[in-house]
Write a protein that holds these residues in place. Structure first.
Motif, PDB file in Angstrom:
ATOM      1  N   UNK A  41      -5.592 114.034  37.883  1.00 25.41           N
ATOM      2  CA  UNK A  41      -4.326 113.022  37.777  1.00 25.41           C
ATOM      3  C   UNK A  41      -3.054 114.044  37.701  1.00 25.41           C
ATOM      4  N   UNK A  42      -3.403 115.109  36.850  1.00 26.35           N
ATOM      5  CA  UNK A  42      -2.017 116.068  36.792  1.00 26.35           C
ATOM      6  C   UNK A  42      -1.738 116.888  38.203  1.00 26.35           C
ATOM      7  N   UNK A  43      -2.395 116.938  38.874  1.00 28.84           N
ATOM      8  CA  UNK A  43      -2.305 117.550  40.285  1.00 28.84           C
ATOM      9  C   UNK A  43      -1.257 116.735  41.207  1.00 28.84           C
ATOM     10  N   UNK A  44      -1.412 115.448  40.898  1.00 34.85           N
ATOM     11  CA  UNK A  44      -0.488 114.562  41.860  1.00 34.85           C
ATOM     12  C   UNK A  44       0.447 113.620  41.027  1.00 34.85           C
ATOM     13  N   UNK A  45       0.443 113.736  39.957  1.00 35.40           N
ATOM     14  CA  UNK A  45       1.276 112.873  38.906  1.00 35.40           C
ATOM     15  C   UNK A  45       2.893 112.747  39.440  1.00 35.40           C
ATOM     16  N   UNK A  46       3.348 113.908  40.008  1.00 34.29           N
ATOM     17  CA  UNK A  46       4.943 113.994  40.279  1.00 34.29           C
ATOM     18  C   UNK A  46       4.979 113.435  41.543  1.00 34.29           C
ATOM     19  N   UNK A  47       4.138 113.252  42.484  1.00 45.02           N
ATOM     20  CA  UNK A  47       4.288 113.034  43.913  1.00 45.02           C
ATOM     21  C   UNK A  47       3.509 111.560  44.227  1.00 45.02           C
ATOM     22  N   UNK A  81     -11.862 114.916  52.048  1.00 46.02           N
ATOM     23  CA  UNK A  81     -10.916 115.769  52.446  1.00 46.02           C
ATOM     24  C   UNK A  81     -10.049 115.126  53.264  1.00 46.02           C
ATOM     25  N   UNK A  82     -10.192 114.453  54.385  1.00 41.58           N
ATOM     26  CA  UNK A  82      -9.265 114.260  55.419  1.00 41.58           C
ATOM     27  C   UNK A  82      -8.338 112.853  54.801  1.00 41.58           C
ATOM     28  N   UNK A  83      -8.826 112.238  53.828  1.00 42.24           N
ATOM     29  CA  UNK A  83      -8.089 110.907  53.250  1.00 42.24           C
ATOM     30  C   UNK A  83      -6.833 111.418  52.764  1.00 42.24           C
ATOM     31  N   UNK A  84      -5.920 110.392  52.857  1.00 42.91           N
ATOM     32  CA  UNK A  84      -4.497 110.877  52.314  1.00 42.91           C
ATOM     33  C   UNK A  84      -4.217 110.600  50.892  1.00 42.91           C
ATOM     34  N   UNK A  91       5.229 111.365  50.983  1.00 46.41           N
ATOM     35  CA  UNK A  91       4.018 111.963  50.642  1.00 46.41           C
ATOM     36  C   UNK A  91       2.785 111.427  50.728  1.00 46.41           C
ATOM     37  N   UNK A  92       2.810 110.065  50.374  1.00 45.91           N
ATOM     38  CA  UNK A  92       1.440 109.371  50.420  1.00 45.91           C
ATOM     39  C   UNK A  92       0.953 109.277  51.994  1.00 45.91           C
ATOM     40  N   UNK A  93       1.899 109.293  52.775  1.00 44.25           N
ATOM     41  CA  UNK A  93       1.553 109.189  54.169  1.00 44.25           C
ATOM     42  C   UNK A  93       1.131 110.528  54.813  1.00 44.25           C
ATOM     43  N   UNK A  94       1.894 111.541  54.123  1.00 49.37           N
ATOM     44  CA  UNK A  94       1.727 112.992  55.085  1.00 49.37           C
ATOM     45  C   UNK A  94       0.656 113.901  54.359  1.00 49.37           C
ATOM     46  N   UNK A  95       0.534 113.517  52.951  1.00 50.54           N
ATOM     47  CA  UNK A  95      -0.399 114.600  52.307  1.00 50.54           C
ATOM     48  C   UNK A  95      -1.801 114.248  52.411  1.00 50.54           C
ATOM     49  N   UNK A  96      -2.561 114.792  52.669  1.00 56.14           N
ATOM     50  CA  UNK A  96      -4.051 114.689  52.533  1.00 56.14           C
ATOM     51  C   UNK A  96      -4.818 115.251  51.406  1.00 56.14           C
ATOM     52  N   UNK A  97      -6.065 115.133  51.180  1.00 62.52           N
ATOM     53  CA  UNK A  97      -6.807 115.283  50.003  1.00 62.52           C
ATOM     54  C   UNK A  97      -7.081 117.105  50.032  1.00 62.52           C
ATOM     55  N   UNK A  98      -7.345 117.363  51.248  1.00 58.08           N
ATOM     56  CA  UNK A  98      -7.653 118.667  51.183  1.00 58.08           C
ATOM     57  C   UNK A  98      -6.652 119.847  50.958  1.00 58.08           C
ATOM     58  N   UNK A  99      -5.408 119.239  51.059  1.00 56.40           N
ATOM     59  CA  UNK A  99      -3.987 120.073  50.513  1.00 56.40           C
ATOM     60  C   UNK A  99      -3.731 120.014  49.166  1.00 56.40           C
ATOM     61  N   UNK A 100      -4.224 118.943  48.304  1.00 55.12           N
ATOM     62  CA  UNK A 100      -4.119 118.701  47.114  1.00 55.12           C
ATOM     63  C   UNK A 100      -5.173 119.156  46.141  1.00 55.12           C
ATOM     64  N   UNK A 101      -6.186 119.443  46.562  1.00 57.52           N
ATOM     65  CA  UNK A 101      -7.305 120.095  45.716  1.00 57.52           C
ATOM     66  C   UNK A 101      -7.300 121.289  45.522  1.00 57.52           C
ATOM     67  N   UNK A 102      -8.109 121.648  44.229  1.00 58.73           N
ATOM     68  CA  UNK A 102      -8.185 123.214  43.963  1.00 58.73           C
ATOM     69  C   UNK A 102      -9.802 123.236  43.787  1.00 58.73           C
ATOM     70  N   UNK A 103     -10.365 124.638  43.975  1.00 57.15           N
ATOM     71  CA  UNK A 103     -11.554 124.934  43.684  1.00 57.15           C
ATOM     72  C   UNK A 103     -11.853 125.052  42.268  1.00 57.15           C
TER      73      UNK A 103
END
Length: 589
Positions: A508-514, A474-477, A520-532
């Motif tokens: 892959x669809x969740x991050x395709x555009x960014x 979850x904490x990985x970028x 974004x690669x540096x600032x966003x972490x997996x926890x903020x990109x995931x969905x349940x």
């Protein structure tokens, strides 16, 4: 030369010289012979035990033996064979549905030993279910020995069941029909030949070794009157209701006595309770065929006089009340015998209670003078057919069994009518038979008309799990995720923490555009990109439950979670591929 080498040479020879069809017929004949020998052996063993008990000249000694039989049976099953007895035919259906028709070898003899002790000592159950289990186990293991496939092994199980019923009743037609109605619910015309041969050979073995000493037989004496049809119609409805009462009360009694978890105390308590019931109603001792024979021979008073408490009562109306008491208490006696740890089936009890129902019905009519008089023996026999048809959901088996054991088809029309009405009445209250209801409710048996569910039930979720997906913390970028995307051939990335707990899913669809945005690669972490995930499954879930989750959520992939830990992903497309493979294989077989 060892047996395995000899068998191997024979199998090679048969591939070169025998067609599969002819070989299956030959194996079916072998199963029929061995199954017939097993039926004769069990019947002879029980007869031997019963004769020993009869020669014990002690007052009320018969009350001791049911307890003894149940205790010994329960201990043998627990500590020698290490198995839970229960209802044998239900277990056979389970092996066919969930175990690829592979039945443990010890069932070729364990049920014979335990049922012989239980029934021989007066347990209020029958021999038919245990001998069917024995015959089915013989068929399964001979099928495995001959390297037969799943469908052919299942057919051999049916051959063993047919030979067992045929051998124990000397009724080859009923044996075949029982196998088709109860064991092989999906059978083709080609399967009839092995079944017929196995059933005929089982009957011939019985005739050669036992002669006319079959489990139950009767020569008809009274003619059939067409004017009695309205009474047969009413009897059919009553038999249907009695069959519902029998099934529910037997299972309820088993459940009550089953609350005692320890083997020995349960056997003692159940055995003593059975003894108390038999002391009041002596005809509940054993299978009950002797009492039915007395009814058919017009020696009704002897049934009442066998009970010490009522031996002086000979009033006709009291005999009717006595019969009603037997109808009410027989399911309890059967439930106590099986639930306490004894081994036997509900085949004979259903015939017994049906015979008593037919007697009570006809005797009541005759005492009330509603017509010129009904045949006690005819209505007793037809009642046996009715209750058996309702309990087993096997109307054709019931019809042909009674027709064959009476050595004629004089009662064929009333047997057909009562069987149909009883079956329809029972089906209104009980959708499934006594043998299949529990398995269908638990999902361990799929009704034969639902082909899709049958094929799906053969697919294991455990084998469908995809464990090669790359996971991310979850904490990985996002940058770390992009590195995984470059390595992976999949477009799903489970987000899993250090305790192997699934926190979410990234596609892959969740991050395709960014994904190629350096900020974004540096600032966003997996926890903020995931969905349940919309739903999760467990590796031991039934396929029907998993497919229902796919249907409800509309998802194509669902994570597998066992004991809170992430295991992998299961995909609908992989299940469909496995389904098509299973379907093609079944059609080929």
């Amino acid at each position: 030369m060892s047996f395995k080498r000899l068998l191997g040479k024979f199998l090679v020879w048969r591939i070169r010289h025998l067609s599969t069809r002819n070989f299956v017929i030959m194996v079916g004949g072998l199963v029929g012979v061995v199954g017939g020998i097993a039926a004769v052996t069990l019947k002879s063993a029980v007869h031997f035990i019963q004769e020993l008990i009869k020669h014990i000249d002690v007052d009320y000694s018969y009350l001791f033996f049911p307890v003894f039989g149940i205790v010994v049976t329960a201990l043998i099953a627990r500590y020698m064979f290490r198995e839970q007895l229960g209802h044998g035919i239900t277990s056979i259906l389970f092996y066919i549905s969930k175990k690829s028709s592979i039945i443990h070898r010890n069932k070729m003899f364990s049920r014979m030993i335990t049922s012989g002790i239980t029934v021989g000592c007066g347990g209020s159950v029958g021999l038919e279910a245990p001998i069917v289990v024995t015959g089915s186990a013989i068929g399964s293991n001979i099928g495995r020995l001959m390297h037969l496939n799943y469908k052919q092994r299942t057919l051999m199980i049916g051959c063993g069941a047919a030979a067992a019923i045929s051998g124990i009743f000397n009724s080859p037609v009923a044996g075949v029909i029982f196998s088709i109605e109860v064991i092989l619910t999906d059978v083709t015309i080609a399967a009839f030949i092995p079944l017929l041969i196995a059933s005929v050979l089982g009957s011939l073995i019985s005739m050669l070794l036992l002669g006319k000493d079959v489990l139950f037989s009767f020569e008809l004496t009274d003619p059939f009157s067409a004017a009695d049809f309205p009474f047969y119609l009413l009897l059919g409805a009553i038999c249907g209701l009695v069959s519902v009462y029998f099934s529910r009360t037997t299972l309820w009694t088993e459940k009550i006595i089953g609350k005692v978890k320890s083997v020995f105390p349960r056997a003692i308590i159940g055995g003593l309770a059975l003894t108390a019931v038999i002391f009041v109603l002596a005809p509940l001792y054993g299978e009950g065929y002797d009492s039915i024979k007395l009814l058919l021979q017009g020696r009704v008073q002897e049934i009442v006089s066998s009970s010490a408490l009522f031996s002086r009562f000979q009033d006709p109306w009291f005999i009717v009340v006595f019969g009603l008491a037997i109808i009410l208490m027989k399911p309890i006696a059967t439930g106590l015998t099986i639930g306490a740890g004894g081994n036997g089936g509900i085949f004979a009890p259903s015939l017994f209670i049906g015979g008593i129902t037919g007697f009570v019905f006809s005797q009541t009519n005759n005492l009330l003078g509603l017509n010129q008089g009904l045949s006690i023996s005819n209505f007793t026999l037809v009642g046996m057919c009715g209750v058996m048809s309702g309990v087993l959901h096997a109307p054709l088996t019931a019809i042909f069994l009674i027709a064959e054991i009476t050595s004629g088809y004089t009662l064929f029309l009333p047997l057909m009518l009562v069987s149909a009405v009883a079956y329809s009445t029972n089906s209104y209250f009980e959708k499934y038979s006594f043998y299949t209801a529990k398995l269908i409710k638990s999902g361990d048996l799929i009704p034969s008309h639902d082909k899709d569910k049958q094929v799906l039930s053969l697919i294991s979720i455990e084998k469908m799990i995809e464990r090669d997906l790359l996971t991310i913390h979850p904490s990985q970028t996002l940058e770390d995720l992009v590195s995984l995307i470059k390595k992976s051939r999949r477009n799903i990335f489970p987000v899993v923490n250090e305790n192997d707990e699934l926190k979410g899913i990234i596609t892959l669809d969740d991050v395709r555009e960014i994904m190629f945005n350096s900020d974004s690669q540096k600032s966003l972490i997996a926890e903020s990109l995931m969905h349940r995930p919309p739903e999760t499954v467990q590796s031991d879930e039934k396929m029907s439950e998993v497919m229902a989750k796919f249907e409800k959520t509309g998802a194509w992939n669902l994570p597998v979670i066992d004991h809170g830990k992430y295991v992998g992903i299961v995909s609908k497309s992989r299940i469909f591929n496995a389904y098509r493979t299973k379907l093609r294989r079944q059609n080929k077989e």
